[in-house]
Design an enzyme around this catalytic site. Structure first.
Site, PDB file in Angstrom:
ATOM      1  N   ASP A   1      -0.040   2.598   2.986  1.00  0.00           N
ATOM      2  CA  ASP A   1      -0.119   3.063   1.598  1.00  0.00           C
ATOM      3  C   ASP A   1      -0.220   4.581   1.693  1.00  0.00           C
ATOM      4  O   ASP A   1      -1.300   5.148   1.771  1.00  0.00           O
ATOM      5  CB  ASP A   1      -1.337   2.450   0.905  1.00  0.00           C
ATOM      6  CG  ASP A   1      -1.396   2.784  -0.575  1.00  0.00           C
ATOM      7  OD1 ASP A   1      -0.354   2.689  -1.237  1.00  0.00           O
ATOM      8  OD2 ASP A   1      -2.484   3.155  -1.050  1.00  0.00           O
TER       9      ASP A   1
ATOM     10  N   CYS B   1       1.840   5.415  -4.764  1.00  0.00           N
ATOM     11  CA  CYS B   1       1.567   5.362  -6.206  1.00  0.00           C
ATOM     12  C   CYS B   1       2.273   6.519  -6.905  1.00  0.00           C
ATOM     13  O   CYS B   1       1.698   7.201  -7.750  1.00  0.00           O
ATOM     14  CB  CYS B   1       0.064   5.371  -6.486  1.00  0.00           C
ATOM     15  SG  CYS B   1      -0.802   6.823  -5.851  1.00  0.00           S
TER      16      CYS B   1
ATOM     17  N   ASP C   1      -7.037  10.031  12.301  1.00  0.00           N
ATOM     18  CA  ASP C   1      -5.736  10.485  11.821  1.00  0.00           C
ATOM     19  C   ASP C   1      -4.744   9.397  12.232  1.00  0.00           C
ATOM     20  O   ASP C   1      -4.516   9.168  13.426  1.00  0.00           O
ATOM     21  CB  ASP C   1      -5.374  11.815  12.474  1.00  0.00           C
ATOM     22  CG  ASP C   1      -4.061  12.388  11.941  1.00  0.00           C
ATOM     23  OD1 ASP C   1      -3.214  11.599  11.468  1.00  0.00           O
ATOM     24  OD2 ASP C   1      -3.885  13.611  12.008  1.00  0.00           O
TER      25      ASP C   1
ATOM     26  N   ASP D   1      -9.110   5.955   7.733  1.00  0.00           N
ATOM     27  CA  ASP D   1      -8.900   7.040   6.788  1.00  0.00           C
ATOM     28  C   ASP D   1      -9.162   8.345   7.515  1.00  0.00           C
ATOM     29  O   ASP D   1      -9.952   8.394   8.462  1.00  0.00           O
ATOM     30  CB  ASP D   1      -9.815   6.914   5.568  1.00  0.00           C
ATOM     31  CG  ASP D   1      -9.363   7.845   4.446  1.00  0.00           C
ATOM     32  OD1 ASP D   1      -8.512   7.411   3.638  1.00  0.00           O
ATOM     33  OD2 ASP D   1      -9.811   9.007   4.398  1.00  0.00           O
TER      34      ASP D   1
ATOM     35  N   LYS E   1      -6.969  -2.295  -1.518  1.00  0.00           N
ATOM     36  CA  LYS E   1      -5.931  -3.071  -0.843  1.00  0.00           C
ATOM     37  C   LYS E   1      -6.467  -3.690   0.454  1.00  0.00           C
ATOM     38  O   LYS E   1      -6.096  -4.805   0.817  1.00  0.00           O
ATOM     39  CB  LYS E   1      -4.709  -2.192  -0.565  1.00  0.00           C
ATOM     40  CG  LYS E   1      -4.084  -1.595  -1.826  1.00  0.00           C
ATOM     41  CD  LYS E   1      -2.919  -0.694  -1.498  1.00  0.00           C
ATOM     42  CE  LYS E   1      -2.449   0.084  -2.711  1.00  0.00           C
ATOM     43  NZ  LYS E   1      -3.410   1.141  -3.108  1.00  0.00           N
TER      44      LYS E   1
ATOM     45  N   CYS F   1      -4.019   3.860   5.889  1.00  0.00           N
ATOM     46  CA  CYS F   1      -4.592   4.855   4.958  1.00  0.00           C
ATOM     47  C   CYS F   1      -5.367   4.079   3.905  1.00  0.00           C
ATOM     48  O   CYS F   1      -4.862   3.831   2.812  1.00  0.00           O
ATOM     49  CB  CYS F   1      -3.493   5.695   4.322  1.00  0.00           C
ATOM     50  SG  CYS F   1      -2.437   6.556   5.509  1.00  0.00           S
ATOM     51  N   SER F   2      -6.589   3.688   4.224  1.00  0.00           N
ATOM     52  CA  SER F   2      -7.214   2.557   3.538  1.00  0.00           C
ATOM     53  C   SER F   2      -8.110   2.902   2.348  1.00  0.00           C
ATOM     54  O   SER F   2      -8.312   2.056   1.478  1.00  0.00           O
ATOM     55  CB  SER F   2      -8.042   1.757   4.537  1.00  0.00           C
ATOM     56  OG  SER F   2      -9.058   2.563   5.104  1.00  0.00           O
TER      57      SER F   2
END
Length: 451
Positions: free
Chosen positions: A329, A382, A310, A283, A265, A259-260
């Site tokens: 992430d 996050c 996905d 993504d 990152k 999930c870039s």
């Protein structure tokens, strides 16, 4: 900007964020680019928009006695009052009479005499009667909720999970400006060279404790500096930098970033790999995947290949056990980044945490088979919520017995984090008030060797 134009722009942004679910940071960037605002005007616009959003519940508490009988205030009128009260209570350099005058003029322009009279009356009553005493609230959770403008459900949830002391620390910290931090692209220049060059242009920095590539900006405008414009440094929060540092990367590895976007990152991973090996970045949205490729080009990194997919279906593109390292992430509630995105506080609901957890579980289960034997998976979010963090990892380990938390993860943390009160056997929770960073969770899982 022309007379009243800055306040009118702030009002438009606040109404779009508050009523239509727009993202404050995105709309602010668009507004600044559209008008090519001076640094001074841009700073004031940002202050009014973010400050009003950060303190919305406290401002609402202040003006409730004066608007209670006006049940059907138009949204723009409500936000005009909010942003005006914010300036009167929090911006000392803007005189009250100037704030009131501008608000009345804007209300005349956008509404009718009745609205401008209401705006004038509410603001003058606030000026005359001063700040309402929050001390009159007996319930400690309700009091903290209003004083720090965090929804009641969120304060209660944090108190249940972490206790009142940690919750108070987070809530008050979320009202403060987040220090800007940057990551040096050390394949192009060293951190010491960056410090020296920035200092020559009046930008003062401090070394980050989270990454040997990280710098805190103490003074100066980094966004106009050649090092940023040319991609020799990039903006990234310190807690986010810890991710690539904790992936135990060595040159030549095959790495998946599931999930870039927007690519902070991802590019850090490529830098740690010395731009060797391969970094496959995905993504869900093509436009966001393109942002990762653009960032890689700017930073002059060639090992990154970003595409739309996905990530729950990546086994269609990659063989099982094909990656040395995987970063997940995960999509999350974002409750750790409220300082930079204050609208999240009001747009999220408790049920969102549970629906996001379903996605997190699915992603972990789908991606894990792509990890090589003895490979390592770094899971991060996050947010500050056990359901999305420790409990998500606990559930994964219970349902996937071939994985375990890497025994070396805690030993390899920076020394100042090893005894942090956010450390648990399942990972590390960073709270925003601990080190003046975003709130963040990370852990490292290893795929056990077969017997």
């Amino acid at each position: 900007m022309a007379k009243y134009q800055l306040r009118e722009a702030a009002l438009e942004l606040l109404t779009r964020v508050g009523e239509q679910g727009g993202y404050s940071h995105v709309l602010l960037d668009q507004e600044m680019n559209k008008h090519e605002l001076s640094h001074k005007d841009g700073a004031l616009l940002t202050e009014i928009v973010y400050g009003t959003l950060q303190n919305k519940l406290r401002i609402d508490f202040q003006i409730q006695p004066y608007i209670a009988k006006h049940k059907k205030l138009k949204p723009w009128v409500k936000w005009l009052l909010y942003m005006s009260i914010y300036q009167m209570l929090y911006l000392e350099r803007v005189p009250d009479h100037a704030v009131i005058h501008e608000a009345v003029e804007i209300s005349k322009k956008r509404g009718h005499k009745g609205i401008s009279s209401l705006v004038n009356g509410v603001l003058r009553n606030t000026q005359r009667n001063g700040v309402r005493d929050i001390g009159e609230i007996d319930n400690p959770i309700e009091k903290l909720s209003i004083e720090t403008s965090h929804p009641d459900w969120l304060v209660k949830r944090w108190v249940d999970q972490y206790g009142l002391e940690i919750t108070e620390g987070m809530c008050y910290q979320n009202l403060k400006h987040l220090p800007m931090s940057v990551r040096v692209q050390t394949l192009r220049l060293s951190r010491e060279e960056a410090i020296e060059q920035l200092a020559e242009r009046g930008i003062q920095t401090e070394k980050s404790q989270f990454s040997p590539q990280g710098l805190l900006i103490v003074e100066g405008n980094i966004l106009s500096d050649p090092l940023f414009i040319n991609g020799q440094i990039s903006i990234q929060d310190q807690s986010s930098m810890l991710v690539a540092e904790m992936m135990s990367l060595t040159p030549g590895m095959a790495v998946l970033d599931a999930c870039s976007a927007p690519g902070g990152k991802t590019t850090h991973i490529a830098e740690k790999l010395e731009d060797t090996g391969s970094v496959f970045a995905y993504d869900l949205h093509k436009k966001k995947a393109n942002l990762v490729n653009e960032k890689a080009i700017l930073l002059q990194l060639h090992s990154i290949q970003a595409d739309q997919a996905d990530s729950r279906e990546l086994s269609a593109f990659h063989d099982l056990e094909s990656f040395d390292r995987i970063l997940l992430d995960a999509p999350c509630s974002g409750l750790g980044v409220l300082r930079g995105k204050p609208d999240i506080k009001y747009n999220k609901r408790e049920e969102d945490i549970f629906s996001l957890r379903k996605i997190q579980d699915d992603l972990l289960s789908s991606i894990a088979p792509l990890l090589k034997e003895n490979g390592k998976l770094l899971y991060s979010t996050c947010t500050v919520d056990k359901h999305e963090n420790e409990l998500a990892i606990q559930h994964f380990l219970e349902t996937h017995p071939e994985f375990e938390v890497d025994e070396n993860f805690h030993k390899e943390l920076p020394e100042h984090l090893q005894n942090s009160y956010g450390v648990s056997e399942l990972g590390l929770q960073i709270f925003p008030h601990q080190w003046d960073t975003d709130g963040f969770f990370l852990t490292r899982i290893v795929k056990k060797k077969r017997a």
